[in-house]
Design a protein around this motif. Structure first.
Motif, PDB file in Angstrom:
ATOM      1  N   LYS A   1      41.247  32.069  37.550  1.00  0.00           N
ATOM      2  CA  LYS A   1      40.946  32.974  38.925  1.00  0.00           C
ATOM      3  C   LYS A   1      42.730  32.657  39.509  1.00  0.00           C
ATOM      4  O   LYS A   1      42.571  31.384  40.089  1.00  0.00           O
ATOM      5  N   TYR A   2      43.495  33.626  39.566  1.00  0.00           N
ATOM      6  CA  TYR A   2      44.079  33.750  41.004  1.00  0.00           C
ATOM      7  C   TYR A   2      44.447  34.408  41.583  1.00  0.00           C
ATOM      8  O   TYR A   2      44.135  35.886  41.255  1.00  0.00           O
TER       9      TYR A   2
ATOM     10  N   LEU B   1      45.549  27.813  40.175  1.00  0.00           N
ATOM     11  CA  LEU B   1      44.457  28.611  39.713  1.00  0.00           C
ATOM     12  C   LEU B   1      42.850  28.125  39.855  1.00  0.00           C
ATOM     13  O   LEU B   1      43.172  26.597  40.024  1.00  0.00           O
TER      14      LEU B   1
ATOM     15  N   SER C   1      52.710  41.273  37.472  1.00  0.00           N
ATOM     16  CA  SER C   1      52.936  41.674  38.557  1.00  0.00           C
ATOM     17  C   SER C   1      54.851  42.387  38.619  1.00  0.00           C
ATOM     18  O   SER C   1      55.182  42.739  39.585  1.00  0.00           O
TER      19      SER C   1
ATOM     20  N   GLU D   1      48.766  32.237  32.347  1.00  0.00           N
ATOM     21  CA  GLU D   1      49.017  32.819  33.419  1.00  0.00           C
ATOM     22  C   GLU D   1      50.520  32.581  33.672  1.00  0.00           C
ATOM     23  O   GLU D   1      51.117  33.868  33.493  1.00  0.00           O
ATOM     24  N   ASP D   2      51.571  32.215  32.567  1.00  0.00           N
ATOM     25  CA  ASP D   2      52.734  31.545  33.105  1.00  0.00           C
ATOM     26  C   ASP D   2      53.817  32.772  32.836  1.00  0.00           C
ATOM     27  O   ASP D   2      54.964  33.794  32.533  1.00  0.00           O
TER      28      ASP D   2
ATOM     29  N   ILE E   1      51.941  27.671  42.811  1.00  0.00           N
ATOM     30  CA  ILE E   1      50.755  28.936  41.923  1.00  0.00           C
ATOM     31  C   ILE E   1      49.349  27.643  42.294  1.00  0.00           C
ATOM     32  O   ILE E   1      48.841  27.257  41.178  1.00  0.00           O
TER      33      ILE E   1
ATOM     34  N   ILE F   1      50.953  36.852  34.339  1.00  0.00           N
ATOM     35  CA  ILE F   1      51.071  37.004  35.776  1.00  0.00           C
ATOM     36  C   ILE F   1      52.176  37.490  36.463  1.00  0.00           C
ATOM     37  O   ILE F   1      52.328  39.014  36.840  1.00  0.00           O
TER      38      ILE F   1
ATOM     39  N   LEU G   1      49.991  41.709  43.222  1.00  0.00           N
ATOM     40  CA  LEU G   1      48.431  41.123  42.181  1.00  0.00           C
ATOM     41  C   LEU G   1      47.980  40.349  43.375  1.00  0.00           C
ATOM     42  O   LEU G   1      48.176  39.925  43.956  1.00  0.00           O
TER      43      LEU G   1
ATOM     44  N   ALA H   1      43.425  42.361  36.174  1.00  0.00           N
ATOM     45  CA  ALA H   1      44.329  42.156  37.475  1.00  0.00           C
ATOM     46  C   ALA H   1      43.911  43.700  38.262  1.00  0.00           C
ATOM     47  O   ALA H   1      43.932  44.224  37.814  1.00  0.00           O
TER      48      ALA H   1
ATOM     49  N   GLU I   1      45.093  39.642  42.802  1.00  0.00           N
ATOM     50  CA  GLU I   1      43.759  39.013  41.540  1.00  0.00           C
ATOM     51  C   GLU I   1      43.967  38.648  40.681  1.00  0.00           C
ATOM     52  O   GLU I   1      44.214  40.051  39.924  1.00  0.00           O
ATOM     53  N   PHE I   2      44.229  38.023  39.557  1.00  0.00           N
ATOM     54  CA  PHE I   2      44.128  38.043  38.560  1.00  0.00           C
ATOM     55  C   PHE I   2      43.105  37.000  37.375  1.00  0.00           C
ATOM     56  O   PHE I   2      43.080  36.099  38.187  1.00  0.00           O
TER      57      PHE I   2
END
Length: 376
Positions: free
Chosen positions: A35-36, A27, A73, A65-66, A25, A69, A78, A97, A80-81
């Motif tokens: 942002k993701y 970021l 999810s 985020e680990d 992933i 997200i 998602l 989110a 966007e996060f």
């Protein structure tokens, strides 16, 4: 690294790094948020419409985020996060989110509001407003919408249309300004009051203008925030950075008659880090509020490197609303000169923005020192 470890939970940072490597992933990090997606690499269907985003608050400061997200999810894919970050590398206690549908947002609120991410921390999950309209007040009586639209498009990204309104209780002329997204409207809201004051000597007012009626699933009152045991509720603070708005920082619009005053402003700064010797001589109480500038100063003092000297120059304004600065930092006891780029958001005053730019620079130098030490 000990100085950085006092502020950051390095075990949590390592867990995030490991998760990113395992999942591949990506970021995107800028000062103020990480942002993701938007969109993610794999996405089926159209981009989300209105009322597809949740606002998440009361997040533990060392949760990344680990953890977040995968949790969000679990409701659905998602789009966007966005996790709001501060200069120490901790999160600021809140995130956004975005899902593919409004129904998925309702499900996220139903299933995740009150979720205990860590002992003593219950998340608060609400529907994000995502407003796209600003109301500008106290404009000159002879303001024409086409002139105002031209000026606004020169000062801000994403301006779509302008309509004037008048009536009881409205001082002078007021205008409703529509933007392409909540993000562009937020950027404009931060800069326009000062821009009109500096550039045209006009004192205008700016506030959000609500045009969206609640959907059928929003008739219930919004969820109440929880009183977390581990900390007092986190108040979202205004997000980050930028220099004063002066003409050389703006795209040069053609200014209609009546909007014609302009002033200059500083574009560079060169000095030792402020309050360096006094801050360091008083010692450092390591906490989440310890600033990167203080940490860098203290670290250099402990290592006998001497006082850091920095040089910061304005580079350009990006289409994303951020202002870009280049920096050069010299530390007498180290042969290496640290150079780089920081991206910052417009702020309320020159002094506060230069201070924030200095903090962003110091944070990057601290991270470089930390990684250099880890490499040896």
């Amino acid at each position: 690294s000990d100085m950085i470890g006092m502020v950051l939970n390095l075990e949590r940072v390592k867990a995030l790094d490991s998760w990113l490597k395992t999942t591949n992933i990506t970021l995107t990090q800028v000062n103020g948020q990480r942002k993701y997606g938007g969109p993610p690499e794999v996405w089926a269907g159209p981009a989300p419409g209105p009322r597809c985003e949740v606002f998440i608050s009361q997040i533990p400061r060392d949760a990344y985020e680990d953890l977040l997200i995968p949790l969000f999810s679990s409701v659905g894919p998602l789009w966007e996060f966005r996790l709001m970050m501060n200069f120490s590398g901790q999160n600021r206690g809140f995130a956004y989110a975005k899902y593919g549908s409004s129904a998925m947002v309702s499900e996220a609120i139903r299933s995740l509001h009150g979720h205990m991410l860590e002992p003593g921390y219950r998340l608060c999950v609400r529907r994000s407003t995502e407003k796209r309209h600003l109301c500008m007040g106290e404009l000159p009586a002879d303001t024409r919408p086409e002139d105002l639209l031209q000026v606004l498009q020169g000062l801000s990204e994403g301006v779509e249309r302008v309509s004037l309104k008048a009536g009881p209780g409205i001082e002078g002329v007021a205008a409703i300004v529509a933007f392409s997204s909540h993000h562009t409207a937020s950027m404009a809201k931060k800069i326009l009051v000062e821009a009109f004051n500096k550039r045209f000597n006009l004192s205008v007012s700016i506030k959000w203008h609500s045009t969206v009626k609640p959907g059928p699933d929003e008739s219930m009152p919004p969820p109440q925030p929880f009183k977390n045991l581990a900390s007092s509720p986190v108040k979202p603070q205004r997000c980050i950075l930028g220099p004063t708005l002066s003409p050389h920082l703006l795209k040069p619009p053609s200014i209609p008659q009546g909007f014609c005053r302009a002033v200059g402003g500083p574009s560079s700064l060169q000095s030792p880090h402020p309050s360096c010797s006094s801050s360091c001589s008083q010692g450092l109480k390591a906490s989440a509020s310890s600033s990167p500038t203080m940490l860098l100063c203290r670290l250099c003092e402990m290592q006998g490197f001497g006082r850091p000297v920095r040089e910061i120059h304005y580079s350009h304004a990006g289409s994303d609303g951020f202002l870009y600065f280049t920096y050069k930092v010299c530390i007498p006891g180290i042969s290496q000169t640290f150079t780089g780029l920081v991206m910052i958001l417009p702020g309320p005053s020159a002094s506060s923005m230069l201070e924030e730019a200095s903090q962003a620079t110091a944070q990057q130098v601290l991270q470089a020192l930390y990684h250099n030490q880890g490499a040896h």
